[in-house]
Design a protein around this motif. Sequence first.
Motif, PDB file in Angstrom:
ATOM      1  N   ARG A 123      -0.911  10.065  -6.129  1.00  0.00           N
ATOM      2  CA  ARG A 123       0.187  10.759  -5.530  1.00  0.00           C
ATOM      3  C   ARG A 123       1.030   9.886  -4.784  1.00  0.00           C
ATOM      4  N   ASP A 124       0.983   8.625  -4.296  1.00  0.00           N
ATOM      5  CA  ASP A 124       1.942   7.706  -3.961  1.00  0.00           C
ATOM      6  C   ASP A 124       2.984   7.401  -5.174  1.00  0.00           C
TER       7      ASP A 124
ATOM      8  N   SER B 228      -6.355   2.345  -8.281  1.00  0.00           N
ATOM      9  CA  SER B 228      -5.710   2.228  -7.157  1.00  0.00           C
ATOM     10  C   SER B 228      -5.619   0.756  -6.636  1.00  0.00           C
TER      11      SER B 228
ATOM     12  N   SER C 104       0.743  -1.121   0.014  1.00  0.00           N
ATOM     13  CA  SER C 104       0.020   0.062   0.000  1.00  0.00           C
ATOM     14  C   SER C 104       0.904   1.177   0.293  1.00  0.00           C
ATOM     15  N   GLY C 105       0.559   2.455  -0.556  1.00  0.00           N
ATOM     16  CA  GLY C 105       0.994   3.395  -0.991  1.00  0.00           C
ATOM     17  C   GLY C 105       2.410   3.363  -1.728  1.00  0.00           C
ATOM     18  N   LYS C 106       3.617   4.118  -1.166  1.00  0.00           N
ATOM     19  CA  LYS C 106       4.776   3.804  -1.931  1.00  0.00           C
ATOM     20  C   LYS C 106       5.513   2.374  -1.931  1.00  0.00           C
TER      21      LYS C 106
ATOM     22  N   ARG D 152      -2.887   1.977  -4.075  1.00  0.00           N
ATOM     23  CA  ARG D 152      -2.269   3.172  -3.971  1.00  0.00           C
ATOM     24  C   ARG D 152      -2.959   4.173  -4.758  1.00  0.00           C
TER      25      ARG D 152
END
Length: 607
Positions: A602-603, A577, A530-532, A599
């Motif tokens: 923006r990630d 995402s 998740s995310g970066k 994600r």
Amino acid sequence: MVGVQRMWGVVFWTVLNFFFSGLVDGFVLGEQPLSKIAIHRITLGLSNSTSIRASPILLGSNGEDTEWVSVDLEHDNPSVGDWIGVFSPANFNSSTCLPESSESKDQAPYICSAPIKYTFVNDSNSGYTKTGKASLKFQIINQRADFSFVLFSGGLSKPKLVAVSNSVSFANPKAPLYPRLALGKAWNEMAVTWTSGYNIDEAVPFVEWGLKGGNQKRSPAGTLTFHQNSMCGSPARTVGWRDPGFIHTSFLRDLWPNARYNYRMGHLLSSGSYVWSRSYSFRSSPFPGQDSLQRVIIFGDLGKAERDGSNEYSNYQPGSLNTTDQLIKDLPNFDIVFHIGDLTYSNGYLSQWDQFTSQVEPIASTVPYMVASGNHERDWPNSGSFYDGTDSGGECGVPAETTFYFPAKNRTKFWYSADYGMFHFCVADTENDWRVGTEQYRFLERCLASVDRRKQPWLIFIGHRVLGYSSDYYYALEGSFAEPGGRENLQKLWQKYKVDIALFGHVHNYERICPIYQNHCVNPEKSHYSGKVNGTIHIVVGGGGSHLSKFADEVPSWSIYRDYDYGFVKMTAFNHSSLLFEYKKSSDGKVYDSFTISRDYRDVKAD
């Protein structure tokens, strides 16, 4: 298999010379079963008390392109070394074919073409050596010529021709067959490629197509072929040569996104009559960036296999057939296929390209079947390939580049980009130089840099040879864990442009590598990211159907999951995402490894 061309490059030519002079008995290099047959050693031993007959004589009378043929034989001197070869064209008397060496000039008969398939009589008739009687069944596909069935004694190394059957043929041997779809150079374009026996001087090729239930239109097709002197070496130029027919490609343009289209291939004869294929259908691509369910299948190293049990070698039966059949069974649940190199393993025996396109037709006629170049398509000494191996059997890329369409600017430079909805694919040609400063390197950087991650968040790198990470036994022995120079030249690109997943074949197994950069895992997660993510996840998915590759005994710290089995992967983009990655075994279609990525835009843009 990885490392074969490095370990055996010099030995190959010695073995090849021994093989053709009859000095090698039972030793075969590579994956092509037809290479076991010492064609140049065949002698004549016809017997009036031995007979062989094939039926039915006429095949495809109702438009079928595949038929089962029964072969019945009686032999007055049966042995376990007796085998039947299927020859096409049926008349294989090669009196006009020049021998390759002075040693073979006095042989009679001199046969310069290999059969398209073979099997040992005793394998399916256990009482044959006692009774001298046997019945066999062969699955035959339409290959633009007639067929005969020939009984040999003496095994494969010292074959003696003892009986020849009657010929059998298809009602229309020139029929348009084996359509394969591919993405065009624009997102709203689909290429339809097929094979026929019609050259443009006797028939005009085209595709009739349109929205399901709507008006149909016609699009013209271009026609290509290749010749024996287009091949780079033996066996492709000698015993493996077979006329490939004519390859036609039509481009269906200005498609509506996600729409169902019907199509069929046609040929307008000079008489004014038409020859038609069966009708097929496909769903057009989504608009780039479109937020909809999108499902991608990827595998490498499939090869072809025979459903009648002939030509078996290196476990293509059941490996290749299991993968093919699982995908056919699951056709409603995926949208596009990437077969990332080592397509047919024809290895210079050209008849196998028809066999392969027939095998994958249910898939390739329904969804885009995108291909990449592998060592068994391209490599040949002094032919321009990056590797100087002999794995193409003298084909040096010509059949692959002609039989399948792919949206490259130059057919001999097998690299291209492809868009499918939220996915952007950069497909490398690992048999062509990809190092920093080369033309391909510049293309790959442009391909990776050009994607708008707001619209296409899922950036995928594909190549045949492992340019990233693999704990394959041979790579481990070399201490490289990948093609030498792969990571050194490309990892900065993968990291700079935040490539999500890099997938490779060539090594015949499955392995998942952690998100990685410069040999170090950069993310501790294993099942959900998740995310970066911080690095590229590397996948080896070369277990499509060829013999399996052993892993190194030591498990590197970056290896998350390894499987010594046949399989393929599926990527499902639910939206911008959320991505699901699954590895499935070909034997049962069940999921054995998976992970998810969640994600937002923006990630991806964050440093």
